[in-house]
Design a protein around this motif. Structure first.
Motif, PDB file in Angstrom:
ATOM      1  N   TRP B  83       0.847  -1.287   0.010  1.00  0.00           N
ATOM      2  CA  TRP B  83       0.031  -0.108   0.001  1.00  0.00           C
ATOM      3  C   TRP B  83       0.882   1.380   0.088  1.00  0.00           C
ATOM      4  CZ3 TRP B  83      -5.263  -0.436  -0.338  1.00  0.00           C
ATOM      5  CH2 TRP B  83      -5.607  -1.732  -0.370  1.00  0.00           C
ATOM      6  N   MET B  85       1.409   5.350   0.344  1.00  0.00           N
ATOM      7  CA  MET B  85       0.841   6.349   1.172  1.00  0.00           C
ATOM      8  C   MET B  85       1.623   7.757   0.585  1.00  0.00           C
ATOM      9  SD  MET B  85       0.335   4.627   4.684  1.00  0.00           S
ATOM     10  CE  MET B  85       1.999   4.617   5.075  1.00  0.00           C
ATOM     11  N   GLU B 146      -2.941   5.621  -2.243  1.00  0.00           N
ATOM     12  CA  GLU B 146      -4.283   5.183  -2.037  1.00  0.00           C
ATOM     13  C   GLU B 146      -4.514   5.579  -0.573  1.00  0.00           C
ATOM     14  OE1 GLU B 146      -5.868   1.193  -3.586  1.00  0.00           O
ATOM     15  OE2 GLU B 146      -3.609   0.947  -3.525  1.00  0.00           O
ATOM     16  N   ILE B 147      -3.531   5.954   0.182  1.00  0.00           N
ATOM     17  CA  ILE B 147      -3.840   6.424   1.529  1.00  0.00           C
ATOM     18  C   ILE B 147      -3.077   7.569   1.592  1.00  0.00           C
ATOM     19  CG2 ILE B 147      -3.460   5.709   3.906  1.00  0.00           C
ATOM     20  CD1 ILE B 147      -3.407   2.758   3.188  1.00  0.00           C
ATOM     21  N   LYS B 170      -9.435   7.636  -0.483  1.00  0.00           N
ATOM     22  CA  LYS B 170     -10.657   7.057   0.305  1.00  0.00           C
ATOM     23  C   LYS B 170     -10.223   6.683   1.609  1.00  0.00           C
ATOM     24  CE  LYS B 170     -13.480   7.048  -3.319  1.00  0.00           C
ATOM     25  NZ  LYS B 170     -14.392   8.259  -3.177  1.00  0.00           N
ATOM     26  N   ALA B 171      -8.784   6.761   1.917  1.00  0.00           N
ATOM     27  CA  ALA B 171      -8.555   6.322   3.292  1.00  0.00           C
ATOM     28  C   ALA B 171      -7.657   7.559   3.784  1.00  0.00           C
ATOM     29  CB  ALA B 171      -7.879   5.032   3.517  1.00  0.00           C
ATOM     30  N   ILE B 172      -7.891   7.722   5.245  1.00  0.00           N
ATOM     31  CA  ILE B 172      -7.044   8.991   5.652  1.00  0.00           C
ATOM     32  C   ILE B 172      -6.742   8.688   7.133  1.00  0.00           C
ATOM     33  CG2 ILE B 172      -6.873  11.485   6.431  1.00  0.00           C
ATOM     34  CD1 ILE B 172      -8.891  11.915   3.917  1.00  0.00           C
ATOM     35  N   LEU B 173      -5.175   8.749   7.351  1.00  0.00           N
ATOM     36  CA  LEU B 173      -4.923   8.628   8.731  1.00  0.00           C
ATOM     37  C   LEU B 173      -4.501   9.944   9.370  1.00  0.00           C
ATOM     38  CD1 LEU B 173      -4.417   6.187  10.711  1.00  0.00           C
ATOM     39  CD2 LEU B 173      -1.920   6.379   9.915  1.00  0.00           C
ATOM     40  N   TYR B 175      -3.390  12.294  11.982  1.00  0.00           N
ATOM     41  CA  TYR B 175      -2.413  12.599  13.182  1.00  0.00           C
ATOM     42  C   TYR B 175      -2.756  14.109  14.079  1.00  0.00           C
ATOM     43  CZ  TYR B 175       0.899   8.876  13.137  1.00  0.00           C
ATOM     44  OH  TYR B 175       1.187   7.623  13.285  1.00  0.00           O
ATOM     45  N   ALA B 180     -12.438  16.137  11.836  1.00  0.00           N
ATOM     46  CA  ALA B 180     -12.529  16.559  10.475  1.00  0.00           C
ATOM     47  C   ALA B 180     -13.541  15.932   9.763  1.00  0.00           C
ATOM     48  CB  ALA B 180     -11.037  16.376   9.588  1.00  0.00           C
ATOM     49  N   ARG B 181     -14.174  16.648   8.754  1.00  0.00           N
ATOM     50  CA  ARG B 181     -15.474  16.231   8.171  1.00  0.00           C
ATOM     51  C   ARG B 181     -15.091  15.327   6.650  1.00  0.00           C
ATOM     52  NH1 ARG B 181     -20.617  18.132   8.169  1.00  0.00           N
ATOM     53  NH2 ARG B 181     -21.138  18.795  10.227  1.00  0.00           N
ATOM     54  N   VAL B 182     -15.404  14.338   6.568  1.00  0.00           N
ATOM     55  CA  VAL B 182     -15.200  13.593   5.099  1.00  0.00           C
ATOM     56  C   VAL B 182     -16.488  13.001   4.774  1.00  0.00           C
ATOM     57  CG1 VAL B 182     -12.807  13.120   5.494  1.00  0.00           C
ATOM     58  CG2 VAL B 182     -14.712  11.331   6.249  1.00  0.00           C
ATOM     59  N   ARG B 187     -12.934   6.811   4.451  1.00  0.00           N
ATOM     60  CA  ARG B 187     -12.733   6.365   5.784  1.00  0.00           C
ATOM     61  C   ARG B 187     -11.525   7.189   6.444  1.00  0.00           C
ATOM     62  NH1 ARG B 187     -14.762   2.073   8.067  1.00  0.00           N
ATOM     63  NH2 ARG B 187     -15.996   2.099   6.343  1.00  0.00           N
ATOM     64  N   GLN B 189      -9.160   7.605  10.196  1.00  0.00           N
ATOM     65  CA  GLN B 189      -8.850   7.401  11.363  1.00  0.00           C
ATOM     66  C   GLN B 189      -8.099   8.303  12.142  1.00  0.00           C
ATOM     67  OE1 GLN B 189      -8.998   4.174  13.181  1.00  0.00           O
ATOM     68  NE2 GLN B 189     -10.581   3.291  11.569  1.00  0.00           N
ATOM     69  N   GLU B 190      -8.374   8.536  13.329  1.00  0.00           N
ATOM     70  CA  GLU B 190      -7.556   9.654  14.065  1.00  0.00           C
ATOM     71  C   GLU B 190      -6.584   8.822  14.837  1.00  0.00           C
ATOM     72  OE1 GLU B 190      -8.482  12.851  17.291  1.00  0.00           O
ATOM     73  OE2 GLU B 190      -9.869  12.987  15.869  1.00  0.00           O
TER      74      GLU B 190
END
Lengths: 210, 210
Positions: B83, B85, B146-147, B170-173, B175, B180-182, B187, B189-190
């Motif tokens: 994957w 990033m 993708e991330i 489509k995927a956010i980590l 920090y 936050a709004r999506v 997806r 993740q905090e």
DNA sequence: GTGTGTGAATGTTTTCACAGCG
DNA sequence: CGCTGTGAAAACATTCACACAC
């Protein structure tokens, strides 16, 4: 009234606190559960229910006084005083925690650092002297340390945790991606951002067919 | 059989994977839900139930084949491939993530870094060239990203996230300690270790009477 | 005998819906 | 009115307990 408070509720309180701090900085004086819910992406009912475990903080027809509720939550969470912490393990990760102030928050301070590597002991990292882990008990007592942050290699995790518990520590923040055992009166929280990554890929995988 | 799988179950799969990897390294060939449960401090029933959402991996009277179950879980989680990033925000925290390999895992690689500070753009951090955030869309496409890992200052979080979403991520980590709004097909993740600290103090507070 | 896989039972968390206060 | 605080209902998650496979 003060029945058993669900653990999930405790986990959400810091989120409420965070948004209230933000609103206070924006000079917002009052906020309804509706407004809080929009900011936090959760239902107003859940926020009201969560807060109701601790008391009645709102005014009907108006909402919650931001500054007041913030104060109450800080008190409930025990954030109205300083908490002193020890870092165990000053390798790659431990250095990052100190150097980059990853845990820097007004109420929390890392006041001592420990390692078992003789090459590290005696050196300073970000102004903190690295001590021999054998001195933990003494320093915990002398410095009023109540929380240990563990960032040792996986193979030494259980040892570091047992040592902390032996020194009377009741709260451990574990940065090592390995399940560790603690007596049930000791609270341990694992921090592992890679777990979050690994759950995201599960969902990404099956995204071709949207 | 393949009904809707509870979200909590997905969160536990990486834990199972971790312990299986450890057991495989110890050359353990078979493990029962009982044994796994002891290592993970959870009930055998829960492990069996969780796994049963995805298939029948065990042998009655014996347990689970460690190596095989590990492979199956890796596949279920989508960890049987790489994957790629992007890191957005190369300040204090972003540098720590790169320099200290905080997200280093075989399957995950940070292949690009972005910032909006002209002083940073063009420099290299841990072998990764810092690009202008405006180039995100291009690079996402070119590099198969993708991330997104977001580590910008709080005030720029929503902007960084909107930008990522606009690029098809489509995927956010995240920090940044800020909700936050999506869109709901994205997806997020905090990651915030200070939240864990703040829940621990709640419990420490009421510990005077032990 | 041993340990899985699984409906059914229990326990927990969230949501609903509304009485009652400002 | 508008919005809180809260029992009661619904949804969700965990544990039990046992039939069945090895």
């Amino acid at each position: 009234m003060t029945g058993q408070i669900p653990e999930v509720v405790i986990f959400r309180l810091p989120l409420y606190l965070r948004i209230l701090t933000l609103l206070a900085a924006e000079n917002v004086e009052v906020a309804s559960s509706q407004e809080l819910g929009e900011r936090l992406q959760m239902t107003p009912a859940q926020i009201r229910k969560d807060l109701s475990y601790f008391g009645k903080f709102g005014k009907q027809g108006k909402g919650y006084n931001v500054r007041l509720l913030r104060e109450q939550l800080r008190e409930i969470l025990g954030l109205d005083r300083e908490w002193r912490m020890a870092l165990i393990g000053v390798g790659r990760l431990g250095k990052a925690i100190l150097d980059y102030g990853i845990l820097a928050l007004r109420e929390f301070t890392i006041v001592a650092a420990f390692d078992i590597d003789p090459h590290q002991i005696g050196k300073k990292v970000s102004g903190v002297m690295i001590q021999d882990l054998a001195e933990l008990a003494d320093t915990v007592k002398k410095e009023g340390i109540e929380i240990c942050v563990v960032a040792v290699p996986p193979s030494q995790t259980q040892q570091a945790i047992d040592c902390s518990v032996g020194c009377g520590i009741k709260a451990i923040l574990n940065y090592v991606p390995a399940a560790a055992r603690v007596p049930k009166d000791v609270r341990i929280q694992e921090v592992d951002p890679t777990l979050a990554l690994q759950t995201m890929t599960y969902h990404l995988k099956s995204l071709g067919s949207s």
